[in-house]
Design a protein around this motif. Structure first.
Motif, PDB file in Angstrom:
ATOM      1  N   LEU A   1       0.818  -1.210   0.000  1.00  0.00           N
ATOM      2  CA  LEU A   1       0.000   0.000   0.000  1.00  0.00           C
ATOM      3  C   LEU A   1       0.853   1.262   0.000  1.00  0.00           C
ATOM      4  N   ALA A   2       2.035   1.173   0.602  1.00  0.00           N
ATOM      5  CA  ALA A   2       2.918   2.338   0.660  1.00  0.00           C
ATOM      6  C   ALA A   2       3.667   2.551  -0.646  1.00  0.00           C
ATOM      7  N   GLN A   3       3.760   1.529  -1.464  1.00  0.00           N
ATOM      8  CA  GLN A   3       4.573   1.618  -2.673  1.00  0.00           C
ATOM      9  C   GLN A   3       4.186   2.770  -3.598  1.00  0.00           C
ATOM     10  N   PRO A   4       2.893   2.991  -3.905  1.00  0.00           N
ATOM     11  CA  PRO A   4       2.562   4.113  -4.791  1.00  0.00           C
ATOM     12  C   PRO A   4       2.990   5.466  -4.231  1.00  0.00           C
ATOM     13  N   LEU A   5       2.898   5.638  -2.917  1.00  0.00           N
ATOM     14  CA  LEU A   5       3.322   6.887  -2.297  1.00  0.00           C
ATOM     15  C   LEU A   5       4.824   7.089  -2.452  1.00  0.00           C
ATOM     16  N   VAL A   6       5.576   6.029  -2.200  1.00  0.00           N
ATOM     17  CA  VAL A   6       7.037   6.128  -2.272  1.00  0.00           C
ATOM     18  C   VAL A   6       7.483   6.351  -3.713  1.00  0.00           C
ATOM     19  N   ARG A   7       6.892   5.613  -4.647  1.00  0.00           N
ATOM     20  CA  ARG A   7       7.271   5.762  -6.045  1.00  0.00           C
ATOM     21  C   ARG A   7       6.981   7.174  -6.545  1.00  0.00           C
ATOM     22  N   ALA A   8       5.794   7.693  -6.223  1.00  0.00           N
ATOM     23  CA  ALA A   8       5.427   9.045  -6.665  1.00  0.00           C
ATOM     24  C   ALA A   8       6.344  10.089  -6.040  1.00  0.00           C
ATOM     25  N   HIS A   9       6.711   9.901  -4.789  1.00  0.00           N
ATOM     26  CA  HIS A   9       7.600  10.846  -4.110  1.00  0.00           C
ATOM     27  C   HIS A   9       8.975  10.860  -4.769  1.00  0.00           C
ATOM     28  N   CYS A  10       9.489   9.675  -5.096  1.00  0.00           N
ATOM     29  CA  CYS A  10      10.789   9.601  -5.755  1.00  0.00           C
ATOM     30  C   CYS A  10      10.734  10.236  -7.145  1.00  0.00           C
ATOM     31  N   GLN A  11       9.663  10.003  -7.862  1.00  0.00           N
ATOM     32  CA  GLN A  11       9.511  10.603  -9.194  1.00  0.00           C
ATOM     33  C   GLN A  11       9.471  12.120  -9.098  1.00  0.00           C
ATOM     34  N   ALA A  12       8.791  12.645  -8.088  1.00  0.00           N
ATOM     35  CA  ALA A  12       8.703  14.094  -7.922  1.00  0.00           C
ATOM     36  C   ALA A  12      10.071  14.709  -7.635  1.00  0.00           C
ATOM     37  N   LEU A  13      10.926  13.952  -6.982  1.00  0.00           N
ATOM     38  CA  LEU A  13      12.272  14.438  -6.661  1.00  0.00           C
ATOM     39  C   LEU A  13      13.283  14.123  -7.759  1.00  0.00           C
ATOM     40  N   GLY A  14      12.861  13.357  -8.767  1.00  0.00           N
ATOM     41  CA  GLY A  14      13.800  12.931  -9.807  1.00  0.00           C
ATOM     42  C   GLY A  14      14.776  11.881  -9.318  1.00  0.00           C
ATOM     43  N   MET A  15      14.371  11.111  -8.324  1.00  0.00           N
ATOM     44  CA  MET A  15      15.238  10.080  -7.751  1.00  0.00           C
ATOM     45  C   MET A  15      14.899   8.729  -8.364  1.00  0.00           C
ATOM     46  N   PRO A  16      15.874   7.978  -8.851  1.00  0.00           N
ATOM     47  CA  PRO A  16      15.594   6.664  -9.441  1.00  0.00           C
ATOM     48  C   PRO A  16      14.909   5.736  -8.446  1.00  0.00           C
ATOM     49  N   TYR A  17      13.943   4.978  -8.953  1.00  0.00           N
ATOM     50  CA  TYR A  17      13.209   4.010  -8.144  1.00  0.00           C
ATOM     51  C   TYR A  17      13.311   2.675  -8.877  1.00  0.00           C
ATOM     52  N   ALA A  18      14.143   1.774  -8.370  1.00  0.00           N
ATOM     53  CA  ALA A  18      14.454   0.532  -9.074  1.00  0.00           C
ATOM     54  C   ALA A  18      13.405  -0.533  -8.786  1.00  0.00           C
ATOM     55  N   GLU A  19      12.846  -1.071  -9.856  1.00  0.00           N
ATOM     56  CA  GLU A  19      11.862  -2.147  -9.731  1.00  0.00           C
ATOM     57  C   GLU A  19      11.967  -3.030 -10.970  1.00  0.00           C
ATOM     58  N   THR A  20      11.981  -4.346 -10.760  1.00  0.00           N
ATOM     59  CA  THR A  20      12.126  -5.265 -11.880  1.00  0.00           C
ATOM     60  C   THR A  20      11.451  -6.574 -11.547  1.00  0.00           C
ATOM     61  N   GLY A  21      11.383  -7.474 -12.523  1.00  0.00           N
ATOM     62  CA  GLY A  21      10.828  -8.790 -12.286  1.00  0.00           C
ATOM     63  C   GLY A  21      11.794  -9.665 -11.505  1.00  0.00           C
ATOM     64  N   LEU A  22      11.298 -10.791 -11.007  1.00  0.00           N
ATOM     65  CA  LEU A  22      12.112 -11.646 -10.154  1.00  0.00           C
ATOM     66  C   LEU A  22      13.319 -12.206 -10.905  1.00  0.00           C
ATOM     67  N   VAL A  23      13.087 -12.752 -12.074  1.00  0.00           N
ATOM     68  CA  VAL A  23      14.198 -13.341 -12.840  1.00  0.00           C
ATOM     69  C   VAL A  23      15.229 -12.272 -13.198  1.00  0.00           C
ATOM     70  N   GLU A  24      14.755 -11.103 -13.616  1.00  0.00           N
ATOM     71  CA  GLU A  24      15.673 -10.019 -13.965  1.00  0.00           C
ATOM     72  C   GLU A  24      16.465  -9.552 -12.747  1.00  0.00           C
ATOM     73  N   SER A  25      15.853  -9.582 -11.567  1.00  0.00           N
ATOM     74  CA  SER A  25      16.578  -9.174 -10.352  1.00  0.00           C
ATOM     75  C   SER A  25      17.749 -10.116 -10.099  1.00  0.00           C
ATOM     76  N   TYR A  26      17.541 -11.421 -10.310  1.00  0.00           N
ATOM     77  CA  TYR A  26      18.645 -12.364 -10.153  1.00  0.00           C
ATOM     78  C   TYR A  26      19.699 -12.126 -11.225  1.00  0.00           C
ATOM     79  N   ARG A  27      19.250 -11.837 -12.446  1.00  0.00           N
ATOM     80  CA  ARG A  27      20.197 -11.589 -13.526  1.00  0.00           C
ATOM     81  C   ARG A  27      21.079 -10.381 -13.207  1.00  0.00           C
ATOM     82  N   GLN A  28      20.490  -9.325 -12.681  1.00  0.00           N
ATOM     83  CA  GLN A  28      21.260  -8.131 -12.350  1.00  0.00           C
ATOM     84  C   GLN A  28      22.247  -8.404 -11.211  1.00  0.00           C
TER      85      GLN A  28
END
Length: 368
Positions: free
Chosen positions: A328-355
């Motif tokens: 429930l907090a995720q949309p608030l945090v994501r929007a706040h980071c976007q407003a500040l121009g701060m990167p917000y990293a989010e990816t799929g599970l397989v891609e997270s392991y790949r990274q």
């Protein structure tokens, strides 16, 4: 150190102590930053007010009580299945569900250490001791001491024990200092990562026993008694149901699957993300927690499998936030980071392991 996560609440609960140390716009309180809003001027303050305003820091004791009850019932069902199957190799198939529900047990202990379940320090520690020491044989004091330092300075090479030199290394500077077998291990650490996780279940037990000598005498006694009780009960269960050979095989398989599951839950969180320069500019709480963390997209099944740790950014910003509120907090945090121009990293599970594996591969590349 008695339940370091709860007893040093300000250090990990919503960045109170660490934010105050590195961001003068925050004010710590003994109960955590969610209890005392940072002063005006902090990038974190508006987000904290928004989260508090929606009641997302309110505890969900009923939710946790239900989850604990269901998990204990599941563990009991698996053990009952072991007795019903008896002394047969087929019983080893139950090592998988037992490992899965042991991981649920570890997630409950993790949440108790963060004071997500209750604000009562004694009750939280009792829950942690029961789930970690007794049910898992993992010293909650060791885990919490290590984890509180990680939360205060994630991915900081000098302060975060999770990126200290060990079996694996996380920077090329660390890699350059490896020699002998450790150097070979570093060269191949990306491809060896998941196989090495099969040893993590046993390593957690060993580290817990080693930590006993660092604990105060009274705390050490209780921790040791529960750890020894776990070993006794676990051995008694296996040797009652299985012959010695099958019991050893079950224990090894069970701990391998448990370590693999826990590793798969924690690996996507920070590996391959930003690592603060120890000699560079000091980051504020928001920057320090967001830039070093990675979220994993998914469904409710992902939330269950990863114990809510797939909302790593939200968890690091608000460690005492109950697990069901992280989504429930995720949309608030994501929007706040976007407003500040701060990167917000989010990816799929397989891609997270790949990274994560790509980062480990690149660290070891100069040695190949």
């Amino acid at each position: 150190m008695p339940q370091a996560m709860a007893d040093t609440a300000g250090a990990t609960r919503d960045g109170a102590a660490s934010a105050a140390a590195e961001d003068p716009a925050t004010t710590p309180a003994a109960t955590g930053a969610e209890e005392t809003a940072p002063l005006r001027g902090s990038d974190f303050a508006p987000l904290l007010r928004a989260v508090k305003g929606q009641g997302l820091l309110d505890r969900r004791t009923g939710w946790y009580a239900t989850g604990i009850t269901v998990n204990l019932a599941a563990l009991a069902a698996v053990i009952t299945g072991m007795f019903l199957l008896g002394d047969t190799w087929w019983t080893l198939f139950l090592a998988l569900p037992l490992a899965v529900f042991w991981s649920r047990t570890a997630f409950i202990g993790h949440d108790a250490g963060h004071a997500q379940i209750t604000g009562d320090g004694r009750a939280g520690r009792a829950i942690g001791l029961f789930h970690a020491n007794l049910l898992l044989g993992m010293n909650e004091a060791w885990w919490n001491d290590k984890h509180v330092r990680h939360h205060a300075n994630p991915n900081h090479i000098d302060k975060d024990p999770d990126v200290a030199v060990g079996a694996l290394v996380w920077t090329r500077h660390q890699a350059a200092r490896r020699a002998g077998f450790a150097r070979w291990l570093t060269r191949h650490q990306a491809r060896l990562f998941f196989p090495m996780l099969l040893l993590e279940g046993i390593a957690l037990k060993v580290s817990g026993f080693q930590y006993l000598r660092r604990q105060p005498a009274r705390e050490r006694l209780l921790s040791a008694l529960l750890l020894v009780a776990h070993l006794g009960l676990y051995a008694a269960l296996l040797l009652t149901v299985l012959s010695p050979g099958k019991a050893v095989a079950f224990a090894l398989l069970h701990h391998a699957l448990f370590g693999l599951h826990l590793g798969m839950a924690f690996a996507p969180n920070h590996k391959g993300m930003e690592m603060p320069d120890p000699d560079g500019e000091r980051w504020g709480h928001l920057q320090r927690q967001v830039l070093t963390s990675r979220n994993v997209r998914g469904s409710a099944l992902t939330d269950w499998f990863l114990g809510g740790l797939n909302y790593q950014i939200e968890h690091h910003l608000f460690p005492s936030m109950p697990r069901p509120h992280l989504r429930l907090a995720q949309p608030l945090v994501r929007a706040h980071c976007q407003a500040l121009g701060m990167p917000y990293a989010e990816t799929g599970l397989v891609e997270s392991y790949r990274q994560a594996l790509r980062h480990m591969h690149e660290v070891g590349e100069p040695l190949r």
